[in-house]
Design a protein around this motif. Structure first.
Motif, PDB file in Angstrom:
ATOM      1  N   LEU A   1     -43.990 -77.710  71.112  1.00  0.00           N
ATOM      2  CA  LEU A   1     -44.212 -76.413  70.451  1.00  0.00           C
ATOM      3  C   LEU A   1     -43.869 -76.505  68.970  1.00  0.00           C
ATOM      4  N   CYS A   2     -42.808 -77.222  68.621  1.00  0.00           N
ATOM      5  CA  CYS A   2     -42.458 -77.407  67.203  1.00  0.00           C
ATOM      6  C   CYS A   2     -43.585 -78.106  66.452  1.00  0.00           C
ATOM      7  N   LEU A   3     -44.171 -79.114  67.055  1.00  0.00           N
ATOM      8  CA  LEU A   3     -45.251 -79.844  66.396  1.00  0.00           C
ATOM      9  C   LEU A   3     -46.492 -78.968  66.243  1.00  0.00           C
ATOM     10  N   ARG A   4     -46.773 -78.155  67.258  1.00  0.00           N
ATOM     11  CA  ARG A   4     -47.949 -77.273  67.153  1.00  0.00           C
ATOM     12  C   ARG A   4     -47.780 -76.251  66.039  1.00  0.00           C
ATOM     13  N   GLN A   5     -46.544 -75.874  65.757  1.00  0.00           N
ATOM     14  CA  GLN A   5     -46.290 -74.890  64.696  1.00  0.00           C
ATOM     15  C   GLN A   5     -45.835 -75.553  63.395  1.00  0.00           C
ATOM     16  N   ASN A   6     -46.084 -76.884  63.280  1.00  0.00           N
ATOM     17  CA  ASN A   6     -45.802 -77.658  62.054  1.00  0.00           C
ATOM     18  C   ASN A   6     -44.333 -77.617  61.628  1.00  0.00           C
ATOM     19  N   ASN A   7     -43.458 -77.483  62.582  1.00  0.00           N
ATOM     20  CA  ASN A   7     -42.022 -77.517  62.285  1.00  0.00           C
ATOM     21  C   ASN A   7     -41.529 -78.935  62.567  1.00  0.00           C
ATOM     22  N   VAL A   8     -41.820 -79.845  61.611  1.00  0.00           N
ATOM     23  CA  VAL A   8     -41.575 -81.273  61.827  1.00  0.00           C
ATOM     24  C   VAL A   8     -40.086 -81.585  61.888  1.00  0.00           C
ATOM     25  N   GLU A   9     -39.282 -80.940  61.025  1.00  0.00           N
ATOM     26  CA  GLU A   9     -37.850 -81.254  60.977  1.00  0.00           C
ATOM     27  C   GLU A   9     -37.168 -80.963  62.311  1.00  0.00           C
ATOM     28  N   GLU A  10     -37.474 -79.798  62.907  1.00  0.00           N
ATOM     29  CA  GLU A  10     -36.868 -79.463  64.197  1.00  0.00           C
ATOM     30  C   GLU A  10     -37.333 -80.442  65.284  1.00  0.00           C
TER      31      GLU A  10
ATOM     32  N   LEU B   1     -45.855 -86.579  65.786  1.00  0.00           N
ATOM     33  CA  LEU B   1     -44.648 -86.779  64.968  1.00  0.00           C
ATOM     34  C   LEU B   1     -44.946 -87.683  63.780  1.00  0.00           C
ATOM     35  N   VAL B   2     -45.722 -88.752  64.046  1.00  0.00           N
ATOM     36  CA  VAL B   2     -46.106 -89.669  62.966  1.00  0.00           C
ATOM     37  C   VAL B   2     -46.900 -88.915  61.901  1.00  0.00           C
ATOM     38  N   LYS B   3     -47.861 -88.112  62.345  1.00  0.00           N
ATOM     39  CA  LYS B   3     -48.678 -87.348  61.386  1.00  0.00           C
ATOM     40  C   LYS B   3     -47.807 -86.387  60.581  1.00  0.00           C
ATOM     41  N   GLY B   4     -46.923 -85.673  61.279  1.00  0.00           N
ATOM     42  CA  GLY B   4     -46.067 -84.713  60.576  1.00  0.00           C
ATOM     43  C   GLY B   4     -45.199 -85.381  59.536  1.00  0.00           C
ATOM     44  N   CYS B   5     -44.637 -86.549  59.870  1.00  0.00           N
ATOM     45  CA  CYS B   5     -43.801 -87.272  58.906  1.00  0.00           C
ATOM     46  C   CYS B   5     -44.607 -87.699  57.683  1.00  0.00           C
ATOM     47  N   CYS B   6     -45.835 -88.170  57.893  1.00  0.00           N
ATOM     48  CA  CYS B   6     -46.679 -88.584  56.768  1.00  0.00           C
ATOM     49  C   CYS B   6     -47.035 -87.388  55.886  1.00  0.00           C
ATOM     50  N   MET B   7     -47.271 -86.255  56.502  1.00  0.00           N
ATOM     51  CA  MET B   7     -47.659 -85.073  55.726  1.00  0.00           C
ATOM     52  C   MET B   7     -46.524 -84.567  54.828  1.00  0.00           C
ATOM     53  N   ILE B   8     -45.294 -84.764  55.278  1.00  0.00           N
ATOM     54  CA  ILE B   8     -44.163 -84.323  54.433  1.00  0.00           C
ATOM     55  C   ILE B   8     -43.624 -85.463  53.587  1.00  0.00           C
ATOM     56  N   GLY B   9     -44.334 -86.596  53.587  1.00  0.00           N
ATOM     57  CA  GLY B   9     -43.974 -87.714  52.716  1.00  0.00           C
ATOM     58  C   GLY B   9     -42.921 -88.641  53.278  1.00  0.00           C
ATOM     59  N   ASN B  10     -42.533 -88.467  54.521  1.00  0.00           N
ATOM     60  CA  ASN B  10     -41.500 -89.309  55.121  1.00  0.00           C
ATOM     61  C   ASN B  10     -42.170 -90.450  55.893  1.00  0.00           C
ATOM     62  N   VAL B  11     -42.755 -91.403  55.151  1.00  0.00           N
ATOM     63  CA  VAL B  11     -43.513 -92.489  55.765  1.00  0.00           C
ATOM     64  C   VAL B  11     -42.596 -93.439  56.525  1.00  0.00           C
TER      65      VAL B  11
ATOM     66  N   HIS C   1     -57.761 -89.190  64.805  1.00  0.00           N
ATOM     67  CA  HIS C   1     -57.650 -87.900  64.106  1.00  0.00           C
ATOM     68  C   HIS C   1     -56.391 -87.838  63.238  1.00  0.00           C
ATOM     69  N   VAL C   2     -55.308 -88.449  63.713  1.00  0.00           N
ATOM     70  CA  VAL C   2     -54.081 -88.502  62.898  1.00  0.00           C
ATOM     71  C   VAL C   2     -54.333 -89.276  61.612  1.00  0.00           C
ATOM     72  N   LEU C   3     -54.985 -90.428  61.730  1.00  0.00           N
ATOM     73  CA  LEU C   3     -55.281 -91.228  60.544  1.00  0.00           C
ATOM     74  C   LEU C   3     -56.252 -90.509  59.614  1.00  0.00           C
ATOM     75  N   GLU C   4     -57.227 -89.791  60.189  1.00  0.00           N
ATOM     76  CA  GLU C   4     -58.183 -89.042  59.369  1.00  0.00           C
ATOM     77  C   GLU C   4     -57.482 -87.985  58.534  1.00  0.00           C
ATOM     78  N   GLU C   5     -56.539 -87.265  59.148  1.00  0.00           N
ATOM     79  CA  GLU C   5     -55.840 -86.212  58.408  1.00  0.00           C
ATOM     80  C   GLU C   5     -54.977 -86.799  57.305  1.00  0.00           C
ATOM     81  N   VAL C   6     -54.385 -87.944  57.561  1.00  0.00           N
ATOM     82  CA  VAL C   6     -53.596 -88.611  56.506  1.00  0.00           C
ATOM     83  C   VAL C   6     -54.537 -89.094  55.400  1.00  0.00           C
ATOM     84  N   ALA C   7     -55.722 -89.638  55.788  1.00  0.00           N
ATOM     85  CA  ALA C   7     -56.681 -90.129  54.795  1.00  0.00           C
ATOM     86  C   ALA C   7     -57.254 -88.997  53.956  1.00  0.00           C
ATOM     87  N   ALA C   8     -57.335 -87.804  54.530  1.00  0.00           N
ATOM     88  CA  ALA C   8     -57.888 -86.665  53.790  1.00  0.00           C
ATOM     89  C   ALA C   8     -57.050 -86.340  52.558  1.00  0.00           C
ATOM     90  N   THR C   9     -55.790 -86.729  52.558  1.00  0.00           N
ATOM     91  CA  THR C   9     -54.939 -86.501  51.380  1.00  0.00           C
ATOM     92  C   THR C   9     -55.210 -87.516  50.276  1.00  0.00           C
TER      93      THR C   9
END
Length: 1395
Positions: free
Chosen positions: A736-745, A770-780, A806-814
């Motif tokens: 549920l945290c991941l679906r609501q983009n709450n990566v830290e929790e 989790l991998v996607k969320g970390c990349c989106m907030i810059g925590n590679v 799809h995870v890689l696509e979203e990271v590549a979109a940045t």
């Protein structure tokens, strides 16, 4: 003529000008006036008076020639067929027929007369046909029918025309155009004037194609004056003059002897701004070929080449045919030099050879055949079939033996054919030519070639029907001369139908000099004897030559004699002999004695058993005295029957025969419970206050909160009851945290879980998010650590490649290409997933988005170098072309040519040029000599064009592939129509339809429905009759037009539609029927059936012709089924079918499941009767299986068995879905397993339904319960005849790795009734799945030595194994895709089944 042609350039060339006749009265909608060719035609539109019209009777002169076609016979039509039979036939049978003919043309290049006769006879036997069938048959009577003489082709076309008309087919302009084409191709002499008169008498309007072919017909006879008259008429009607007309005029001038005028046509074309194409140049070449003018021929060929007009092989072959027919065979060798040995050459050359042989020019045909040696390679074994068609046709036309032998010797010396004389013998046998066959056998013997016994079977079979023993004796003497004797098969199959008695047959044959001995035929004699003389029968049993199958068949048949109980002593004596055979063959567990006794009891009725009780008791006692016993499971089966017959005294005597019995049983039972969510929180608090345990309720409360996506409340519960929440609850909270983009929790929860249980593995998808969320907030770095953790815990990504992509696509979109590359490097280095093209695409796209083409190109090269994978080459090529980076482009082209081969590289370039609008370059690419259609790339690019709404690109590709070898033109045009439907462009759809008519393309039913849907959506009249069918994918219903501003042409969501209905009810306004339907679907989606029916009543009161759509009615059936309202659902289904509507498969599934859960077998039978072919067998099997297991688990055995019996007795069973059901039932309690056995054995014994018992037998073998399986095999001889379930089971097992030994074990147990070639192909599939190269190679070598015909799909598998081992493939790898050959095998299997 020239002046008339020059004025043509002023004509309008658009299709809309086709029927714009000044002063003519236009009736019907605009579409009808534009429509140039229809299927099952409506005839709205202009039909002006034609030139020089004669009476209707004059058309009969067209049919004045006698009918001389082979094998065609009239079949009386059945007048009173039910309407649903016609409905099913029209669409499904047409598509099937079209597919069969299309496959024949693609494979051979022509249509065999046998196939066409068979299809025509099948249609006649059904007693009804459609306009599509008539059109297809007529078009097949031209040049495609290369095996028949020209006159016979035309006679066949007339035969078809008359028969189809008799069957009620309504002819339209397309049928007349097809007949015209046949006349022209067959050089048939007819009166075009009378032809037009007949069309007018039938109220059929000629269109552009009609006039073009009439001009061609006149020019074929050199009648330029009449052709000029037609051209004048075309000019007055504003009909454009195309290249087809100019080509015909070239022919006309040539036939009239005016060569200069023929040449001048090319100049006239250029003045009319029409570039001469291949058709025009071929016409001029044919003019020179008729005169034998080789100099002019070469000059014209050079002219075509200089004007960038590429002549195909089929064009050159037309010229060769003209030279041969005109008596200039000496020039053929010179023209052969212009042929290119590219894709499609064999098919074109085959048609040419057959045509030449039919015309009596077999020497020229042989010249063409010898060009096939170009395709020979070092592996001569794979080329043994070259020339088969040639030899067969020579035999068919009764060519003299001396000429045949000459051709065979030359073919063998030229190494074009390995065994030409043997194949010629095969052809003579199959074509029923006994004298020629015997002569060829003598020649083979002289050459020390082996003569097989099977060669004589077709000759013997010729005499069976007429009971000609003298003729058969002559063949048998010939066999004896070749050193062969009569075997059991020959005696049973050929001699016994004429002389049933062995003794009499032996005497007759010996009088004629033919030897016949009992040892040769003992097995068939004992299998089919009457056994009235038990002493003689006993002596036969002592013969050691008897096979296991023969003895088993004897046991089955002798029961009829045993049931009379006339001589108990002899019965015991025969049973004792069977016991000795069991001992000799080591059949100690389940032998012939068991099979005999079980068969005796099961085939006696209750009355017979009671009447023979004393004899049976005495028989059992005598057996016991001889120490004859039966195994325990056989005893149980027989005892069960005797108990049901209420004869306890027999059971006591039977007990004395019992040996041993082994029974195994195990049972499981599961129960499920559900609770509501409404008062969970209150109940938790209440139980907490009362000091009662509430862990289960708390768990359900937590799950309910998560389902409501209430993250805040979920964390509150976590803080309150931390110690009571399980790890699974926390994993769900992380989701549920991941679906609501709450990566830290989510990361915090992951750390908690790892601390409490370091070995815990969470869902793969959650790791990736989790991998996607970390990349989106810059925590590679954290993302990399997560991937490493997955590797340590042995998490594999191969089943979740889509999510990873799809995870890689979203990271590549940045635009962060570096992060994408780092993730990929980590994934592959720690072996989380195997490298795939789809995973590299985001990396390349990221470089292109940054306009860094150099990095994109280098990345593509590196990926290929490191991983042997190509990805996103199309995007890369398009980007380079747009940026005009020629250097990089050349590097990529060279790289692709080396990596993928020239053909694939050309397709990549072709698509890239099309995408960037560079049409000239694309055209040159697709016209490259040797290129052929590749369904995979073409389909990929087509789907891409439709998805991106690129109509112009799709049209350009369709036009450019017109002459592409093996290209499915109907599918290409159908793709454009799909895009037209997406864009709602009916004008473009009509242009496409006209082009299909001009190309003589027969549309499939789906294409017709698609076009009809486009027209209906735009308020246009559909100008042709649709083929009727129970099920279609495209709705073609007219839209409501009462309220234009509320029309549902605009997409309206369900919520909006419901709001509109509520507002309209308040205001008293009327909406369109579609909006009411959408509103009903909104209510049904929420399960509100009553509200939906209220909307229906409101709509019906406001719209007199209100009608529910198929989708709405299907949802009503689903809702009623879920509520248990089965009667209401069935009534809804009946109302749909009464209005020619078809429910969705989901609706049918829901109804089946509800009926099955309710145990409503009668309802299921009624559903079968209603739906006929409408129920998908897969859906039916899966839905019923679920219900059957549910009944068994709940203890409702009777209901389960009733459902199971109904499922078993359905004509079509999904075997692969039945095997898991049987396995699950066998895993239940012991009595359930016994009941299953009793059911399948009862079906086998009482109704001869052997498929269920065969499936049980196979599943027992699969579960390593060999004793029980062998017991079934012993009791039921019919299992040995059930090929379909056994082959389906083995094929299913072959798709699973590691099944080779199990399959071999099954094959050793099952009698050898399965084709050995099929078994070997299946074993190769197993070796392929296991990657066992050595075993596969050994089996391939064995098959090659035995001369086994290996299909293309098996060769593809072998080629992959060879390549994976780094070894050279020792045969020509089939060039097409896996999917292509799989479809071909399915079509071939379906065709054989139908035959």
């Amino acid at each position: 003529m020239a002046a008339l042609l020059r004025s043509v350039r002023l004509l309008k060339l658009s299709p809309s000008s086709l029927f714009q006749i000044s002063g003519a009265k236009r009736s019907g909608p605009p579409l009808s006036r534009l429509f140039s060719g229809v299927i099952a035609g409506s005839r709205n539109g202009v039909c002006p008076r034609q030139i020089s019209l004669a009476s209707e009777n004059s058309f009969s002169r067209v049919w004045s020639y006698p009918v001389q076609c082979m094998g065609i016979h009239n079949v009386a039509t059945e007048q009173n067929k039910e309407s649903h039979a016609v409905v099913a036939f029209d669409s499904e049978d047409f598509d099937k027929t079209l597919s069969i003919l299309d496959s024949c043309v693609r494979r051979n290049g022509y249509i065999t007369q046998t196939l066409l006769h068979q299809i025509f006879n099948d249609i006649c036997e059904k007693g009804h046909s459609s306009s599509n069938h008539a059109l297809l048959l007529l078009r097949s009577c031209g040049s495609f029918l290369a095996e028949l003489p020209l006159d016979d082709r035309t006679s066949l076309a007339h035969k078809i025309w008359d028969k189809m008309k008799e069957l009620g087919v309504q002819y339209d302009v397309s049928h007349y155009n097809a007949l015209l084409k046949v006349y022209i191709q067959n050089e048939f002499k007819f009166s075009p004037t009378d032809f037009l008169a007949k069309m007018e008498a039938d109220n059929i309007c000629p269109n552009r194609v009609t006039y073009q072919r009439l001009v061609a017909a006149y020019c074929q006879n050199g009648n330029l004056d009449a052709a000029s008259t037609i051209l004048s008429l075309m000019k007055t009607k504003d009909i454009p003059i195309t290249e087809n007309v100019f080509s015909s005029l070239v022919t006309g001038h040539g036939r009239a002897g005016d060569i200069e005028s023929a040449k001048s046509i090319l100049t006239v074309m250029k003045e009319a701004k029409i570039s001469p194409g291949p058709e025009t140049y071929v016409g001029l070449l044919n003019v020179h070929a008729e005169r034998g003018d080789m100099d002019s021929l070469k000059e014209t060929l050079e002219m075509a080449k200089s004007n960038n007009c590429n002549l195909m092989n089929e064009d050159i072959m037309q010229v060769i045919l003209t030279l041969a027919k005109s008596g200039h065979q000496q020039h053929v060798e010179e023209m052969i030099k212009y042929l290119k040995h590219s894709g499609g050459y064999k098919q074109d050359a085959t048609v040419l050879c057959l045509t030449l042989i039919t015309l009596g020019l077999e020497d020229t045909a042989f010249q063409i055949l010898k060009t096939f040696r170009h395709f020979l390679n070092k592996n001569f074994d794979n080329m043994r079939n070259m020339g088969n068609f040639f030899l067969k046709h020579c035999v068919a036309i009764d060519m003299p033996l001396e000429k045949l032998v000459f051709f065979c010797n030359d073919l063998e010396e030229s190494r074009i054919h390995a065994e030409p004389l043997t194949h010629t013998l095969y052809c003579a046998l199959s074509l029923k030519k006994p004298e020629l066959s015997l002569e060829l056998m003598k020649l083979l013997k002289e050459k020390n070639q082996p003569i097989r016994s099977r060669y004589f079977w077709p000759l013997l079979n010729l005499h069976v029907k007429n009971k000609d023993m003298a003729g058969m004796t002559k063949v048998l003497l010939a066999m004896q001369e070749h050193g062969m004797s009569i075997d059991g098969y020959i005696f049973t199959r050929f001699i016994k139908p004429i002389i049933p008695s062995f003794v009499k047959a032996q005497q007759v044959l010996q009088d004629s000099g033919v030897s016949l001995k009992m040892e040769q035929v003992i097995n068939p004699v004992i299998r089919s004897g009457s056994y009235e003389d038990l002493d003689k029968t006993y002596s036969l049993l002592l013969n050691p030559s008897l096979t296991r199958e023969s003895i088993r068949m004897f046991c089955h048949n002798i029961v009829n004699v045993f049931k009379k109980f006339e001589n108990l002593e002899k019965m015991v004596k025969i049973t004792e002999a069977l016991k000795e055979i069991d001992v000799r063959n080591k059949n100690t567990s389940q032998g012939n004695v068991s099979y005999l006794l079980y068969g005796l009891i099961i085939r006696m009725s209750e009355e017979e058993v009671k009447a023979q009780t004393d004899n049976l008791r005495q028989f059992f006692q005598l057996l016991n005295a001889k120490e004859i016993t039966i195994p325990g499971n056989t005893y149980k089966s027989i005892k069960g029957i005797l108990v049901s017959y209420n004869v306890p005294e027999l059971c006591k005597d039977l007990l004395s025969l019992r040996d041993l019995s082994h029974e195994k049983a195990e049972g499981v039972s599961k129960e499920s419970d559900t609770v509501t969510v409404a008062a969970l929180e209150e109940r938790v608090e209440e139980m907490k206050r009362n000091g009662k345990p509430f862990d289960i309720l708390l768990k359900r409360l937590f799950q309910a909160v998560l389902a409501d996506n209430d993250l805040k409340r979920a964390f509150e519960l976590k803080m309150m009851y931390e110690e009571k929440l399980s790890m699974l609850d926390k994993i769900k909270l992380m989701g549920l945290c991941l679906r609501q983009n709450n990566v830290e929790e989510a990361l915090n929860l992951r750390r908690e879980l790892n601390q409490s249980n370091p070995s815990l593995v969470i869902d793969t998808s959650k790791y990736l998010f989790l991998v996607k969320g970390c990349c989106m907030i810059g925590n590679v770095e954290e993302a990399i650590n997560i991937l490493k953790e997955m590797s340590q815990k042995e998490v594999k990504l191969d089943q979740n490649i889509g999510i990873l992509h799809h995870v890689l696509e979203e990271v590549a979109a940045t635009g962060d290409a570096a992060t994408v590359k780092r993730l990929l490097d980590t994934i592959f280095s720690i072996q989380l997933a195997k490298p795939r093209g789809i995973l590299f695409k985001p990396l390349i796209v990221a470089h292109l988005n940054n306009d860094d083409t150099e990095s994109a190109v280098q990345t593509t090269f590196d990926i290929m170098k490191d991983y042997k994978i190509l990805s996103s080459t199309h995007d890369l090529l398009v980007h380079l072309l747009k940026n005009k980076e020629t250097d990089q482009m050349q590097k990529v082209i060279d790289f692709l040519n080396e990596a993928r081969g020239e053909m694939a590289m050309l397709y990549d370039l072709f698509f890239a040029f099309l995408k960037t609008g560079r049409k000239e370059e694309a055209k040159k690419i697709i016209e490259t000599p040797g290129i052929r259609a590749k369904s995979g790339p073409l389909k990929w690019f087509t789907e891409r064009c439709i998805a991106n709404n690129e109509m112009e690109v799709l049209e350009e590709m369709t036009d450019m592939t017109r002459k592409l070898y093996d290209c499915d033109r109907e599918e290409m045009y159908s793709n454009i129509l799909h895009l037209c439907r997406k864009r709602n462009d009916w004008q473009k759809a009509m242009v496409v339809w006209t082009k299909m008519q001009e190309e003589n393309i027969i549309p499939r039913s789906a294409t017709l429905y698609l076009l009809a849907d486009i027209m209906s959506r735009n308020g246009q009249t559909v100008p042709f009759e649709l083929p009727k069918t129970f099920y279609r994918k495209t709705e073609a219903e007219p839209k409501e037009t009462q309220n234009v501003e509320d029309s549902s042409d605009k997409k309206i969501d369900r919520a909006t539609a419901y709001s509109m209905v509520q507002r309209a009810n308040e205001e008293g306004t009327v909406l369109s029927a579609d909006i009411y339907n959408i509103a009903m679907r909104a209510m049904l989606a929420e399960g509100k059936l009553e509200d939906a029916m209220q909307i229906k009543e409101s709509a019906s009161s406001m719209l007199t012709d209100f009608k529910l759509t198929e989708v709405t009615l299907s949802m009503i059936i689903i809702t009623q089924s879920k509520r248990g309202l089965i009667k209401d659902a069935l009534e809804t289904l009946k109302s749909m079918l009464s209005t020619d509507q078809m429910p969705s498969q989901l609706a049918i599934t829901s109804l089946i499941e509800s009926m099955a859960i309710d145990g409503n077998v009668e309802g299921l039978k009624e559903l079968d009767t209603l739906m006929k072919e409408g129920v998908n067998s897969y859906v039916y099997t899966v839905a019923s299986s679920r219900a059957i297991l549910t009944h068994f688990q709940k203890g409702n055995d009777e209901s389960a068995l009733a459902l199971l019996e109904h499922l078993f007795t359905k004509p079509i069973i999904q075997y692969n879905k039945m095997f898991p059901l049987i396995e699950n039932i066998l895993g239940l309690e012991n009595d359930v397993s016994d009941k299953l056995s009793a059911l399948v054995e009862r079906l086998a014994n009482q109704f001869a339904c052997y498929k269920p018992v065969t499936m049980l037998f196979l599943k027992l073998l699969d579960m390593k319960r060999e004793d029980e399986a062998k017991a079934i095999l012993d009791r039921h001889n019919g299992v040995a005849e059930q090929r379909d379930p056994v082959m389906a089971f083995l094929n299913f097992k072959a798709k699973i790795p590691g099944q080779v030994e199990k399959i071999k074990s099954i094959l050793n147990t099952v009698p050898h009734f399965i084709n050995e070639d099929w078994v070997k192909v299946t074993l190769i599939k197993c070796h392929y799945m296991d990657g066992d190269f050595e075993s596969a190679r050994a089996l391939y070598e064995q098959m090659r030595e035995e001369g086994t015909n290996i299909n293309e799909l098996t060769l593809k598998r072998l080629a992959v194994l060879y390549k994976n081992q780094g070894e050279e493939v020792p045969f020509d790898e089939p060039p097409n895709s896996w999917k292509f050959y799989a479809k071909a095998m399915r079509r071939s299997s379906s065709s054989k089944t139908d035959q």
